[in-house]
Design a protein around this motif. Sequence first.
Motif, PDB file in Angstrom:
ATOM      1  N   GLY A  21       0.816  -1.201   0.000  1.00 23.85           N
ATOM      2  CA  GLY A  21       0.000   0.000   0.000  1.00 23.85           C
ATOM      3  C   GLY A  21       0.849   1.250   0.000  1.00 23.85           C
ATOM      4  O   GLY A  21       2.082   1.213   0.069  1.00 23.85           O
ATOM      5  N   LYS A  22       0.174   2.379  -0.120  1.00 24.06           N
ATOM      6  CA  LYS A  22       0.837   3.666  -0.168  1.00 24.06           C
ATOM      7  C   LYS A  22       0.041   4.661   0.676  1.00 24.06           C
ATOM      8  O   LYS A  22      -1.050   4.359   1.162  1.00 24.06           O
ATOM      9  CB  LYS A  22       0.921   4.154  -1.614  1.00 24.06           C
ATOM     10  N   VAL A  23       0.608   5.832   0.850  1.00 30.05           N
ATOM     11  CA  VAL A  23      -0.097   6.880   1.568  1.00 30.05           C
ATOM     12  C   VAL A  23      -1.115   7.502   0.616  1.00 30.05           C
ATOM     13  O   VAL A  23      -0.745   8.143  -0.357  1.00 30.05           O
ATOM     14  CB  VAL A  23       0.875   7.951   2.086  1.00 30.05           C
ATOM     15  N   THR A  24      -2.372   7.276   0.880  1.00 22.92           N
ATOM     16  CA  THR A  24      -3.429   7.775   0.002  1.00 22.92           C
ATOM     17  C   THR A  24      -4.031   9.058   0.567  1.00 22.92           C
ATOM     18  O   THR A  24      -3.970   9.326   1.769  1.00 22.92           O
ATOM     19  CB  THR A  24      -4.547   6.731  -0.136  1.00 22.92           C
ATOM     20  N   GLY A  25      -4.599   9.842  -0.326  1.00 21.37           N
ATOM     21  CA  GLY A  25      -5.309  11.038   0.113  1.00 21.37           C
ATOM     22  C   GLY A  25      -6.454  10.693   1.037  1.00 21.37           C
ATOM     23  O   GLY A  25      -6.775  11.440   1.966  1.00 21.37           O
ATOM     24  N   PHE A  26      -7.040   9.518   0.805  1.00 21.25           N
ATOM     25  CA  PHE A  26      -8.174   9.082   1.621  1.00 21.25           C
ATOM     26  C   PHE A  26      -7.762   8.884   3.074  1.00 21.25           C
ATOM     27  O   PHE A  26      -8.467   9.313   3.994  1.00 21.25           O
ATOM     28  CB  PHE A  26      -8.742   7.783   1.047  1.00 21.25           C
ATOM     29  N   VAL A  27      -6.596   8.259   3.307  1.00 18.66           N
ATOM     30  CA  VAL A  27      -6.165   8.017   4.681  1.00 18.66           C
ATOM     31  C   VAL A  27      -5.761   9.325   5.360  1.00 18.66           C
ATOM     32  O   VAL A  27      -6.004   9.519   6.564  1.00 18.66           O
ATOM     33  CB  VAL A  27      -5.013   6.982   4.730  1.00 18.66           C
TER      34      VAL A  27
END
Length: 510
Positions: A21-27
Amino acid sequence: MAGRSLGPAEVVDERAERYQGKVTGFVIVTCFVAAIGGCIFGYDIGVSGGVTSMDEFLREFFHDVYEKKSHAHENNYCKFNNQGLAAFNSLLYMAGLVATLIASPVTRNYGRLSSIICAGIFYMIGAAVNAGSMNLPMLFLGRIMIGFGVGFENQAVPVYLSEVAPANLRGGLNSMFQLATTLGIFSANMVSYATQTLKPWGWRLSLGSAAFPALLMTLGGYFLPETPTSLIERGLIERGRQVLEKLRGTRDVNTEFQDMVYASELSNSIRHPFKEILHKRHRPQLVMAILLPTFQILTGVNCVLFYAPVLFITMGFGGNALLYSSVLVGAVLVLSTLISIALVDRLGRRALLISGGLQMIICQVIVSVILGLKFGDNKELSKGYSILLVIFVCLFILGYGWSWGPLGYTIPSEIFPLETRSAGQSITVAVNLLMSFIIAQTFLYLLCALKFGIFLLFAASVSVMTIFVYFLLPETKGVPIEEMTLIWRKHWFWKKILPTNLEAESSHAQ
């Protein structure tokens, strides 16, 4: 679960590397909205000090304090020594202590967001009652309602942030709660500074303004996703996976999902988490849940934040500079928390706690020496020493803000296994609020009795806690939250305390 036969260090490394995974705008947005709860908590800390510096508020509810404040020759350290005024601040924490124990089963059985929504509702009611207070019982009732909001919010928000954040950024994202708290303090100081000239109702606006962030948090509770861990724990497995995939920005979440399912199965086999947490295999986490929040309060920072305006009055500052000085303190706290967010997942928790502790010790000793040598019962500090004092108070807050401020919440919220996580967070918050109550109730008396020596007392406390961190707190940076229990088995001290066979101890406990 795969890899259970490996040693603790190998398991942690293996599982962490397989998390995708990656750092998403959603998180980021999710964590930001959830952290608003900290803003309300900070606002109520800051505004209590702001309104207690306003003559109209003191004349209305604490006339004895108002009379003593107006006496030019009153003992500088004892002007505000009043149990009613102390109760105004400390009632919030005792109510929060009761509320967090109620919030634990709510958080576990109905989800983290349920507790967050409850907190927002309590905050709005409390702010409205305080703003409309006509007498002291009404004022205290409002503080009690806000205290219930504090209990529910502090129980749920740090856990929510820890469960939503990816392992490699959990420290920084969890520190957003402390950032929001500092922004709340800063906002309260700004509002108090602006409303002090709105006589005679400026204090009502200051107290009532807490309803605005409370409304935002309540609405956020309706629109934010529940944490994957909570959904899986409550049997909503597919929904939990969908939310996890959205948070991580990938469908390849098998390893993390399997860890959550395994943890949830164990959690659901435990019927009495408060009883479970007393077993020997949870001893390190229980010790941390009690000592870390105790240490956080015993830094003495709450005294500076609760009574910043009061402290600046006793140190000889004029009324016009009073709340301006508090704004300066709030700005330093915000800056230091941003430093912590940037460094906590790079340098680790231990490095920040130890360096911050050393800085706080030095600053408290210097502040005590300045007050002891240059500030007597009926004297005011010279302008030069006043500026010097403010500088070292700000350096103290800077050290606190990148260390014990955010990490006092982050570490306890990330170290517990799922089956005792809500119970552990309740213990952490209850201890924090109990210590806050004790300090808020006794600080004005201790300031009067010990005078400048109170800062030496806190310096000694910070010395003890810094030594504790150096020897007894393992590093949790980058460790997956569902694998956190394994770090204790490779620590030089805690591995001697833990039972040899975890599975046997667990079976015996059940």
